[in-house]
Design an enzyme around this catalytic site. Structure first.
Site: not given
Ligand SMILES: [Fe+2]
Length: 436
Positions: A373, A337
């Site tokens: 990440h 996300h």
């Molecule tokens: Fe996160």
């Protein structure tokens, strides 16, 4: 220290934001009025306001102190050197748009530093003068504060010990805090920290903004997450005997020191709802998915510091404690996300499910606003192919300081040998697996 019980069986008052009352000597607390012409035992009356006088009642925090000397009695201040505890966003520093991670900061050389001198800002945002933002700090310390006290006028401090117990003496009494527990120390209240286990390391959120409170529970109802009764405030206790003290004060991002003829821990009785508290994360009632999908991490919020924008926090303090994973036909770790909110993470113990190898207790990671990440290659592979039986994530405690404002790492953090310069490689092996 005069206390009702030995330190091994310290007494606490239960609740969060309660109207507490405590006296270390029977009869020291005035009854019926806050400010009698002469307080019992000729103590001085002092008010500590943690909010504006006119803050709404549900947010208003203040405590009345009955003490042997008012805190206005001190010597003259002069500047004090603390090079590693910086305040707010330093816009001179070039902020890389990349995920950042640090290995555990070493405790070598920390033996002579106390809790104050051993404090290092890793990343910070906002501006203490504007009462906006937070600092994400780590302390690396080995020496107890003896006749030395600290006052932070720039923010409240949320302390997350990772290694070593803390004995935190405050104006209102004493908190014993061990890894797995947290402490919340109000802005402006004097405290000192003893380190009974020697070398100690932990994380601190210095909150320049609105004070931390319990989050609203919405459809969860009246119980769950962190329950108010599990927060513990100290009972009144004061130090006997005279002898000089050194007061160190953080004020507008700078440090000052002044001599004092008497201990600032001279409050014999107090009442009010502004108090230091500790909380054992083992008491956090985890809510999670019992059908499918991975819920947003906001369900793990312990405390929140709101802003004027509803639901968009100055800081959410979020924990990832032991819990069962039972979701079916679901990729169980956090998804890949990008987020408007910026995420500073630490690990108190064990491992974190999205990064089983590289994220170590005492380390830290920083995923800023819109920095992608997610699970590393190893975690992805395992979660995509494993047999989804009920599984307990145990012996683990990760946490996050999540903020609407981007964190800027300090020069100390960017130049530290603990910076994991290969961090981004943990995603390099994720291949295009498209099979139309
Ligand atoms: Fe996160």
């Amino acid at each position: 220290m005069t206390t009702a019980t030995p330190a091994t069986e310290r007494l606490y008052q239960s609740g969060f934001g309660n109207e507490y009352a405590s006296e270390a000597v029977a009869g020291a607390l005035p009854q019926g009025r806050n400010n009698p012409q002469r307080a019992p035992f000729d103590l001085y009356t002092e008010l500590l306001s943690g909010t504006a006088f006119t803050a709404p009642r549900r947010e208003n925090r203040r405590t009345w102190l009955y003490r042997r000397q008012p805190s206005v009695v001190s010597g003259r201040y002069q500047q004090y050197a603390q090079a590693h505890w910086t305040t707010g966003a330093d816009r001179e520093i070039a902020l890389p748009p990349e995920p950042l991670r640090w290995n555990p900061l070493p405790l070598d050389g920390a033996a002579e530093a106390d809790f104050i001198d051993g404090m290092h800002t890793i990343a910070a945002n906002g501006d203490a003068e504007a009462q906006v933002g937070i600092g994400s700090l780590m302390y690396l310390a080995g020496r107890s504060m003896e006749r030395r006290a600290f006052v932070n006028a720039d923010g409240e401090m949320l302390v997350v010990p990772q290694q070593g117990r803390l004995v935190i003496t405050t104006e209102l009494g004493v908190l014993d805090v061990k890894p797995g527990e947290i402490a919340l120390l109000p802005r402006g209240m004097a405290f000192k920290v003893a380190l009974p286990d020697g070398l100690s390391r932990g994380y601190v959120c210095e909150n320049y903004g609105a004070h931390f409170r319990l989050p609203e529970l919405g459809p969860i109802g009246s119980n769950g997450l962190a329950n108010a009764r599990d927060f513990q405030a100290p009972v009144a206790a004061f130090e006997d005997g005279g002898g000089a003290y050194e007061l160190v004060k953080k004020f507008g991002g700078r440090f000052w020191k002044a001599p004092a003829k008497q201990s600032p821990f001279n409050v014999v009785a107090w009442h009010g709802n502004l108090a230091p508290v500790k909380y054992d994360t083992a008491n956090f009632m985890v809510i999670g998915s019992i059908s499918f999908d991975h819920p947003d991490p906001s369900i793990f919020t312990v405390l929140t510091s709101p802003t004027d924008t509803p639901g968009t926090a100055n800081c959410d303090f979020v924990i990832f404690p032991p819990r069962w994973m039972v979701m079916e036909n679901t990729f169980r770790p956090p998804w890949f996300h990008r987020n408007l909110m910026s995420e500073f993470m630490g690990l108190v113990l064990g491992e974190y499910d999205a990064k089983p190898g590289g994220f170590k207790p005492g380390g830290a990671s920083l995923h800023n606003c819109m920095v992608p990440h997610g699970p590393d290659e190893e975690a992805f592979d395992k979660a995509a192919h494993s047999d989804l039986k009920p599984h307990k994530l145990d012996n683990t405690l990760a946490f996050m300081f999540e903020s609407r404002l981007r964190f800027i790492p300090t020069n100390f953090a960017l130049q530290s040998p603990a910076l994991d310069t290969d961090y981004a490689d943990c995603w390099a092996g994720l291949q295009d697996q498209f099979k139309p």
